[in-house]
Design a protein around this motif. Structure first.
Motif, short mmCIF file in Angstrom:
data_model
loop_
_atom_site.label_atom_id
_atom_site.label_comp_id
_atom_site.label_asym_id
_atom_site.label_seq_id
_atom_site.Cartn_x
_atom_site.Cartn_y
_atom_site.Cartn_z
N LEU A 21 0.84 -1.18 0.00
CA LEU A 21 0.00 0.00 0.00
C LEU A 21 0.88 1.24 0.00
CD1 LEU A 21 -2.59 -1.27 2.64
CD2 LEU A 21 -2.75 -1.40 0.14
N ASP A 22 1.09 1.82 -1.16
CA ASP A 22 1.99 2.96 -1.38
C ASP A 22 3.38 2.68 -0.82
OD1 ASP A 22 2.00 5.30 -2.85
OD2 ASP A 22 1.90 6.58 -1.08
N THR A 23 3.93 1.56 -1.24
CA THR A 23 5.24 1.13 -0.80
C THR A 23 5.74 0.07 -1.77
OG1 THR A 23 6.47 0.24 1.10
CG2 THR A 23 4.30 -0.69 0.71
N SER A 24 6.91 -0.46 -1.51
CA SER A 24 7.46 -1.55 -2.31
C SER A 24 7.76 -2.74 -1.40
CB SER A 24 8.75 -1.14 -3.02
OG SER A 24 8.50 -0.16 -4.00
N ILE A 25 7.46 -3.92 -1.89
CA ILE A 25 7.86 -5.15 -1.21
C ILE A 25 8.94 -5.78 -2.07
CG2 ILE A 25 7.14 -7.46 -0.51
CD1 ILE A 25 4.40 -6.30 0.14
N ILE A 52 2.47 -10.48 -5.94
CA ILE A 52 2.37 -9.20 -5.23
C ILE A 52 1.37 -8.32 -5.97
CG2 ILE A 52 3.63 -7.20 -4.34
CD1 ILE A 52 6.23 -8.75 -4.78
N ILE A 53 0.58 -7.57 -5.20
CA ILE A 53 -0.21 -6.50 -5.78
C ILE A 53 0.20 -5.21 -5.07
CG2 ILE A 53 -2.18 -6.82 -4.20
CD1 ILE A 53 -3.98 -6.00 -6.61
N SER A 54 0.52 -4.17 -5.86
CA SER A 54 1.03 -2.92 -5.31
C SER A 54 0.15 -1.76 -5.76
CB SER A 54 2.47 -2.67 -5.78
OG SER A 54 3.34 -3.65 -5.28
N PHE A 55 -0.14 -0.87 -4.82
CA PHE A 55 -0.94 0.32 -5.09
C PHE A 55 -0.05 1.55 -4.88
CE2 PHE A 55 -3.72 -3.05 -3.69
CZ PHE A 55 -4.76 -3.01 -4.60
N ARG A 56 -0.06 2.45 -5.84
CA ARG A 56 0.88 3.56 -5.83
C ARG A 56 0.13 4.88 -6.04
NH1 ARG A 56 5.36 2.61 -9.98
NH2 ARG A 56 5.85 0.98 -8.47
N SER A 57 0.21 5.77 -5.04
CA SER A 57 -0.46 7.07 -5.14
C SER A 57 0.30 7.98 -6.09
CB SER A 57 -0.57 7.71 -3.76
OG SER A 57 0.70 8.10 -3.28
N ARG A 61 6.56 -10.51 -10.76
CA ARG A 61 5.29 -11.01 -10.22
C ARG A 61 4.49 -9.90 -9.53
NH1 ARG A 61 5.42 -16.72 -7.29
NH2 ARG A 61 3.31 -16.65 -8.14
N ASP A 62 4.96 -8.66 -9.66
CA ASP A 62 4.33 -7.53 -8.99
C ASP A 62 3.38 -6.82 -9.95
OD1 ASP A 62 3.64 -5.41 -7.39
OD2 ASP A 62 5.67 -4.62 -7.16
N GLU A 63 2.08 -6.82 -9.62
CA GLU A 63 1.09 -6.08 -10.40
C GLU A 63 0.93 -4.70 -9.76
OE1 GLU A 63 -3.66 -6.18 -11.66
OE2 GLU A 63 -2.87 -7.63 -10.21
N VAL A 64 1.29 -3.65 -10.50
CA VAL A 64 1.27 -2.29 -9.96
C VAL A 64 0.03 -1.56 -10.46
CG1 VAL A 64 2.47 -0.09 -9.85
CG2 VAL A 64 3.78 -2.22 -9.85
N ILE A 65 -0.71 -0.96 -9.52
CA ILE A 65 -1.93 -0.21 -9.84
C ILE A 65 -1.71 1.25 -9.45
CG2 ILE A 65 -4.38 0.05 -9.33
CD1 ILE A 65 -4.39 -2.98 -8.72
N GLU A 66 -1.75 2.13 -10.44
CA GLU A 66 -1.55 3.55 -10.20
C GLU A 66 -2.85 4.19 -9.71
OE1 GLU A 66 1.33 4.90 -10.36
OE2 GLU A 66 2.48 3.37 -11.45
N LEU A 67 -2.72 5.17 -8.82
CA LEU A 67 -3.89 5.78 -8.18
C LEU A 67 -3.87 7.30 -8.40
CD1 LEU A 67 -3.63 3.86 -4.79
CD2 LEU A 67 -5.15 3.30 -6.70
#
Length: 514
Positions: free
Chosen positions: A202-206, A456-461, A474-480
């Motif tokens: 959640l607005d970060t990186s793993i 991984i699912i990632s949300f980025r503000s 494997r990281d799906e990034v969703i821009e917000l």
């Protein structure tokens, strides 16, 4: 709130008995199973810096509700750091119970009694020395112990649990995924990646823990970031709790809950909090830093921010909205001020610098505004994120970039039994993460491919603070678009475009396999 008895190691310094427990907030569907083991999935979240479990209130509610609409029963658990056992929420909880804001302010400021208790003051000195040991290793062990106790069968943990976090919590999750908890690298049932079936950011990186070491944390205010990045383990001895003389310390983080309480109980009344605050250098410095329009106002105190007429909602909005709050890690897109004239805010940094995310790292890119009138005839009110008048706010905002409800934010700051902001953030945790080699956990084995073992699912503000790519295929990034750093947690279930909120709906889909 769920609390488990998990004593610190026998080698731990003297500490209160209440700190031999671990707590988390558990959200679940009202018509779902009572036992978490019977839920379809359980999302377990690590908080960010200066963040408590209560900060996840909106995203947890909305995610659980979104899954229920699909006929799935998932749970959301927000972990609270062990150091929060030192907090005293008696005044806020008592005020919520009787509806009187004075109950809380009398308790914290005037030696008043609430529920048979009196406030003992903020912990410092010897009371916080034991936090020197509350670094990365203990933080990871605490999460592992909660999962182990609540899901004794490792196979169930692997099937049911999704691990993640917000902000700093994403870096912690990366280490959790790669940690070896039994000290034997030949056995992997205890490895962090085998406690989860996926990760959420959640607005970060793993990312790999070894890739995190030595990087900067732009979510920290510049003075704190400098202390952490240039510090050493010796700093833990001198400063077991990360704090500044103003803005960031136990007294001022508690003020945020009190601002939320005033907005919750009496949203349209004026200055319930500001005019009750005691006169001391810490509070005066904080008010001037957050609310002054320019350097001259900060230096002279003229005009006095305590004389500004503003509704309780407007005070809360001024503290956290991205159009006035200068610190990226404290920004939400929560509406706009109305009722009086506003002008450019050039303090604590010039707006041209504040709008450059790369230049300052921790500052958002929205133009900052400040009230320009302090007379008795002007009362500033707050326009909620979905107020039609937002469309007439000129160059500062527009409906598509406002996503969080001021009412829901006030609720999240006060009603959860674990706090939205933590009073006592252990400096050891950031120091461990900052160092290229940290002696405090160098002995531990790291499974270097742990992060790569699960999706991984990632949300980025789009505002607030910059977040680096994980580099993981494997990281799906969703821009917000329109979101700031806190909005990823606080955004309302229904957005101004008429659609359901993105983070909670996509997180529910991720959890249910859709």
């Amino acid at each position: 709130m769920v609390t488990l008895s998990v004593p610190l190691p026998a080698s731990a310094p003297p500490h209160p008995s209440a700190c031999d427990t671990l707590s988390y907030l558990r959200w679940r569907s009202a018509d779902g199973p009572d036992s978490a083991a019977d839920a379809d999935r359980v999302l377990v979240a690590q908080p960010g810096v200066f963040e408590g479990a209560g900060a996840f209130d909106s995203v947890a509610r909305n995610t659980v509700a979104s899954a229920a609409e699909q006929g799935k029963h998932i749970e959301f658990w927000a972990l609270d750091r062990r150091s929060n056992c030192l907090e005293d929420h008696t005044g806020v909880q008592a005020a919520l119970g009787n509806g009187s804001f004075d109950t809380a302010t009398d308790y914290y400021f005037r030696d008043g009694e609430a529920d048979g208790r009196r406030f003992a003051g903020y912990a410092e000195g010897a009371q916080t020395d034991w936090l020197r040991d509350q670094g990365l290793e203990q933080t990871l062990r605490d999460e592992y112990d909660i999962l182990r106790l609540e899901f004794p069968d490792q196979a169930v943990r692997k099937q049911k649990v999704l691990c993640g976090g917000h902000s700093l919590g994403g870096f912690v999750t990366g280490y959790f995924a790669e940690w070896d908890f039994d000290g034997d690298p030949a056995t992997t049932d205890d490895a962090g990646y085998n406690q989860c079936s996926g990760y959420f950011a959640l607005d970060t990186s793993i990312k790999s823990g070894l890739g995190v070491r030595g990087v900067s944390f732009p979510e920290l205010p510049a003075p704190l970031a400098g202390v952490v990045e240039n510090g050493s383990l010796a700093l833990d001895t001198a400063m077991p709790v990360l704090r500044l003389p103003a803005v960031i310390n136990p007294e001022t983080t508690n003020l945020l809950a009190l601002a939320g309480l005033a907005a919750r109980l009496r949203p349209e009344e004026t200055n319930d909090l500001v005019r009750r605050l005691p006169e001391n250098l810490n509070i005066t410095g904080t008010l001037r830093t957050l609310l002054s329009q320019d350097l001259g106002m900060f230096a002279t105190g003229n005009p006095d921010v305590r004389q500004l007429n503003a509704s309780n909602q407007a005070v809360l909005g001024a503290i956290l909205d991205d159009n006035s709050q200068p610190l990226g890690f404290l920004q939400a897109s929560v509406g706009f001020v109305g009722g009086g004239p506003v002008g450019p805010k050039t303090f604590p940094v010039p707006d041209a610098i504040a709008r450059s995310r790369l230049a300052m790292g921790g500052f958002g890119d929205a133009p900052k505004v400040s009230p320009t009138r302090f007379d008795q005839d002007t009362v500033y009110r707050w326009l909620d994120y979905n107020d039609p008048a937002i469309a007439d706010s000129g160059p500062y905002t527009e409906p598509g970039s406002e996503v969080t409800s001021i009412d829901e934010l006030a609720r999240s700051l006060t009603e959860p039994p674990l706090d939205f902001t933590e009073w006592y953030f252990p400096s050891r945790l950031t120091l461990d993460l900052q160092q290229k080699t940290a002696p405090s956990f160098a002995h531990n084995h790291i499974h270097r491919d742990g992060v790569n073992q699960n999706p991984i699912i990632s949300f980025r503000s789009s505002g607030g603070i910059p977040v680096a790519d994980s580099g993981n295929p494997r990281d799906e990034v969703i821009e917000l678009p329109g979101y700031n750093h806190l909005d990823v947690l606080t955004a309302a279930a229904r957005q101004n475009n008429g659609r359901p909120e993105v983070v909670s709906t996509r997180l529910a889909d991720f959890a249910t396999g859709h």
